[in-house]
Design an enzyme around this catalytic site. Sequence first.
Site, PDB file in Angstrom:
ATOM      1  N   ARG A  50      -6.780  24.250  14.589  1.00  4.06           N
ATOM      2  CA  ARG A  50      -6.621  25.001  16.074  1.00  4.06           C
ATOM      3  C   ARG A  50      -6.442  26.636  15.906  1.00  4.06           C
ATOM      4  NH1 ARG A  50      -2.398  20.596  18.278  1.00  4.06           N
ATOM      5  NH2 ARG A  50      -3.429  18.812  17.581  1.00  4.06           N
ATOM      6  N   ASP A  52      -4.696  29.376  18.619  1.00  2.00           N
ATOM      7  CA  ASP A  52      -3.867  29.478  19.784  1.00  2.00           C
ATOM      8  C   ASP A  52      -4.587  30.441  20.763  1.00  2.00           C
ATOM      9  OD1 ASP A  52      -1.862  28.040  18.704  1.00  2.00           O
ATOM     10  OD2 ASP A  52      -0.742  29.637  17.804  1.00  2.00           O
ATOM     11  N   TYR A 110      -7.022  33.897   6.800  1.00  2.00           N
ATOM     12  CA  TYR A 110      -6.594  34.511   8.129  1.00  2.00           C
ATOM     13  C   TYR A 110      -6.463  35.898   7.747  1.00  2.00           C
ATOM     14  CZ  TYR A 110      -5.656  30.026  10.511  1.00  2.00           C
ATOM     15  OH  TYR A 110      -5.774  28.809  11.174  1.00  2.00           O
ATOM     16  N   ARG A 197       1.498  33.988  11.948  1.00  2.00           N
ATOM     17  CA  ARG A 197       2.224  35.108  12.777  1.00  2.00           C
ATOM     18  C   ARG A 197       3.528  34.921  12.512  1.00  2.00           C
ATOM     19  NH1 ARG A 197       0.475  32.550  18.432  1.00  2.00           N
ATOM     20  NH2 ARG A 197       1.638  34.009  19.064  1.00  2.00           N
TER      21      ARG A 197
END
Length: 250
Positions: A50, A52, A110, A197
């Site tokens: 997923r 966000d 990422y 994050r």
Amino acid sequence: MRTIKLVVSYDGSCYHGFQKQKDYVTIQSVLEEKLAMLCGEPVVIAGSGRTDAGVHALAQTVTLTTKGRIPCTNMVRASRRLLPRDIVVLSAEEMPEVFHARFSACWKAYEYRVLCAAAPDPFRARYTWQMPETLDVEAMNEAAALLLGTHDFSAFRSSGSVDSSPVKTIYEAGWRKEGSELVFRIAGDGFVYHMVRNIVWSLVQVGLGKRSKEDFAAELRAQRCEFLNEPAPAEGLYLAEVCYKPYPER
């Protein structure tokens, strides 16, 4: 039935994340609607993971099964006419039936982008975390090096996540300068909810001089809610790569 692997890039600014949700426009819902037109039947896709709301993807992998006979090369070309401009199918490939975008993945990477500038840049507002302060990149890289290896990342897991193991192995973590931006890249065999994050936010505190390398090391050993932490803004985060072979030895 054919199993098709798609690699998709998207700007997540206008979507409520990747996963399909009732009453919200998501990347998955748009892809399924348009791919159904190409395949001539209802389509359900599975993503490698997923993202966000507001998070982007340079290379998200999805899989679908279909009885449709459209060649993969034609699927890529035809999708460009059907999909909105902020979602692009980069490639399509027929795979063995057992292949799955999520469960077959070996590791992911990422990237997170930070723009340090006296004045905000409106043209990068949706794509970077913007701040007027200068960050100490050397200090952030010293702290980021502590992430390498296998750790329990409970301390960097936000509430509301699915029940999965917080123990992950990180293969790569570091900051680099790219023009006027700072880019953090992290690669690992898995990530818990908001992990990247939350890590970025803590590393930025080190870069601002508000926390030390030793403070970050203590956070890495801690459990959730033992220290102040919050996710860095979603707009700076990109799913950069999903790989289906073991991480290369260096």
